[in-house]
Design an enzyme around this catalytic site. Sequence first.
Site, PDB file in Angstrom:
ATOM      1  N   SER A   1      -7.134   2.086  -4.108  1.00  0.00           N
ATOM      2  CA  SER A   1      -5.900   2.601  -3.511  1.00  0.00           C
ATOM      3  C   SER A   1      -4.951   3.148  -4.555  1.00  0.00           C
ATOM      4  CB  SER A   1      -5.143   1.470  -2.830  1.00  0.00           C
ATOM      5  OG  SER A   1      -5.565   1.302  -1.550  1.00  0.00           O
TER       6      SER A   1
ATOM      7  N   GLU B   1       0.828  -1.207   0.000  1.00  0.00           N
ATOM      8  CA  GLU B   1       0.000   0.000   0.000  1.00  0.00           C
ATOM      9  C   GLU B   1       0.867   1.265   0.000  1.00  0.00           C
ATOM     10  OE1 GLU B   1      -3.688   0.102   0.320  1.00  0.00           O
ATOM     11  OE2 GLU B   1      -2.963   1.946  -0.544  1.00  0.00           O
TER      12      GLU B   1
ATOM     13  N   ASP C   1       1.145   3.967  -3.006  1.00  0.00           N
ATOM     14  CA  ASP C   1       0.732   5.351  -2.765  1.00  0.00           C
ATOM     15  C   ASP C   1       1.856   6.319  -3.135  1.00  0.00           C
ATOM     16  OD1 ASP C   1      -1.634   4.362  -1.818  1.00  0.00           O
ATOM     17  OD2 ASP C   1      -1.278   4.839   0.278  1.00  0.00           O
TER      18      ASP C   1
END
Length: 590
Positions: A507, A296, A300
Amino acid sequence: MRWSSAVVLSLLHLCLSKPLSRRWDDIAEKHSWAEIPRGWEYYSDAPADHMFEMRVALKQNRIDDLIANLMETSDPGHRKYGQHLTAEEAEALVAPRPDSVEAVDAWLEDHGISPDNVSHRTGGGHWVVVRVSVAQAERMLGTKYNVYRHAASSEHVVRAMSYSLPRELHSHVDVVAPTTYFGTVRSMRKTSFLQPNAPTLEHDMSQELHVDAAVPSSCSSTITPSCLRGLYNTTNYVPKATSVNMLGVAGYLGEYANRADLQTFFRTFRTDAVGSSYSTVLVNGGLDDQSNPGVEANLDIQYTTGMSYPTPNIYYSTGGSPPFTPDSQTPSNTNEPYLDWLNFILAQSTIPQTISTSYGDDEQTVPPDYANTVCNLFAQLGARGTTAFFSSGDSGVGGGDCRTNDGTNRRLFQPAFPASCPFVTAVGGTTRVNPEVAVSFSGGGFSRYFARPSYQNTAVSAYLTSLGSTNSGLYNATGRAYPDLAAQGQGFQVVIGGVVQSVAGTSASSPTVAGVFALLNDVRLAAGKASLGFINPLIYANGAASTTSCLVPILDAALMDSLLGLDGTLSLVWVPPISRNCSKSFETRD
Ligand SMILES: *[C@@H]1O[C@H](CO)[C@@H](O)[C@H](O)[C@H]1NC(C)=O
Ligand SMILES: *[C@@H]1O[C@H](CO)[C@@H](O)[C@H](O)[C@H]1NC(C)=O
Ligand SMILES: *[C@@H]1O[C@H](CO)[C@@H](O)[C@H](O)[C@H]1NC(C)=O
Ligand SMILES: *[C@@H]1O[C@H](CO)[C@@H](O)[C@H](O)[C@H]1NC(C)=O
C-alpha cells in the site's frame, strides 16, 4: 377420486396462471461456490421483500477491439502509441449488441419489469440497473438469497451461493451482481499495516541533509518523501503541467484522508508543500469524516502528494450503499465497491492520468465472471489514457492458509485480484537501499483466471527458466504474472491523528510509484504529448534481461529518456512474481 381432483386442480392452475413463456424456461448455472467463502457464515434467510439494486452487465460487443486498441496505443513502437480514446469512443466499443439489449429487456419484462423500471443504463448501455425484491431476484436467477455474516467485521451481506440465467442469456450477459461475490469493502484486505516497534522520525533528517542524488542511510529504516525522491531521482524535477495533470487515489467506505494530518506531514517531511491540499470526490454516498483519519487513506494521500506536489491530487471516497443491517426494514445493500467506483470514473469526460488503489482480495474469492467484468473495466480505464496502479498484496505468495475453496482444499499459492488482472499495473514492495531488495511480505504470483499477456512473455519466460522446478505445481505457470514494478514498502513515516507512525505494506509502494509516474506524465503533458496510459507494454519492453538476481531494473534510463525527453530517470525495480522464499511464506502468512 384423489387422482381426478388432482388433474382438475392442475388444469385449473394452468388456466389461471399466466402461460409460461418457454423462451426463458431453460436455465443454466452461471456461477456457484462449492462452500461458503472463507470468513463468512450463514446468518439467516434473506427477507423476501428486501429491495436492492440488481446490476446486469451486458456483454460488451466490441471488447476484443477495445483490448486490441489498448495494446496498440500502449505499445511505444506502434504508430497509434498514446492515441487514447474519449469517453464516447470507449463507450461505443463497450456498448452491447442490440439483440443483447432486446433479449435482456424481454427477460426483464417477462418478470414484470418494464423498461420504465430500469433505473439507469451506464457504460454505453452495458450496465442495466433495476430495483428488485429478494423474492423477485430469486425467481429471475433461480437462486436463494441469504444473509451472511462476516465473522471478523460483523458485517452482513445479502448474497447467494450460486445463480443461474436462462441459457439464451448466457451469450448476452457477463455477470449479474450482487450474487456470488462476497468481498465487501470491509473484508477487502487493505494492504498496509502499522509497524508498532519500528523507529519513527519526529522531523525529517533526510530533508535537512539536502541530499540530491545520494540517499541518506536513515532511509534504510525510515522512509520519507525525501528518501523516495532521492532514491527514484525525482528531487529536482519541478512539475509544469499542473493545470491538466491529476493524480487520483481510490478509497473505500470507512477510510478517510485527513487534511490536518496532511499539513502536519508537509510541515515535517515536505515543507515546500505546506498550505497545499488535495480535493475529495464523494462517490455513491461516500463520506469525508475528518474526525476519523484512516491509516490507509492517510498513507496513500500523504505519499502521492508528497511525491507529486504541486500536481493536483484527488481522493475518491467510495461509499456504496450502507451495509445491510439484518434487523432494518429498509436496507439497501449492493456493496460492490470496484463496480461503483469504476462506473463512476468511466462516466467522467476527464479522468486523472494516474490512479493508485491499495485494496484487494484473494483472486479465488472473486467469481471468475465478476473478475473478468471488472478487469475489462480496467482495460477501458487504460484505453482512456489512465495508468492504474494496484498494490500487489502483503501476503507473499498467498493469504490465509492458501487452501483452495473449490471443495478440494488443496494448498496452492493464492494470487490477489485486481493485481492479477493483466490490464492493471501491480506494484510490489522493496526495502533497504544499496541494494534495494524485495521485502518479505511483498505479494506476487500467477493468476489462475487470466492468461499471461504477451507483453510480459520475455520477462516471465526467462524468470521461469531461472526458477526451474522450484515450487512447480503450486503456481499456474501459464497465468498472468505480477507484480510489474516494485518500490519501497516498509518504514513509511505517516501522520495519523497528529502522530507520526511507521507503516508498511505494498500500500505504501503503490502511491509512491503513482507519484513518480504522475511526474512522468507531467513531462509528457508539458511537452504536448499524451499521458502514458497503460504502461505495462512500455515497462516490459524496456526491461533489462537479467533475471539472475532477485531484482531486475526494469526502466532503462536511456530508453525512458528518449521516450519522455526526461533528463535522467527513475530507478524503480521489478520483483519477479515469486522471488521470496516461498516455503517460509507458507508458514509466516497471516
Ligand atoms: C415499475 O414501474 C411501474 C410504473 O412506473 C410501477 O407501478 C411498478 O411498481 C414498478 N415495478 C417495480 C418492480 O419497480
Ligand atoms: C492457469 O491459467 C489459465 C489461464 O492462462 C487458466 O485457464 C487455467 O485454468 C489456470 N490453471 C490452473 C490450474 O489454475
Ligand atoms: C537523476 O536525474 C538527474 C537530472 O535531474 C540526472 O542528471 C542524473 O543522471 C539522474 N541520476 C540517475 C542515477 O539516473
Ligand atoms: C527458505 O527458508 C528456510 C527457513 O527459513 C531455509 O531453511 C531454506 O534454506 C530457505 N530456502 C531458500 C531456497 O532460500
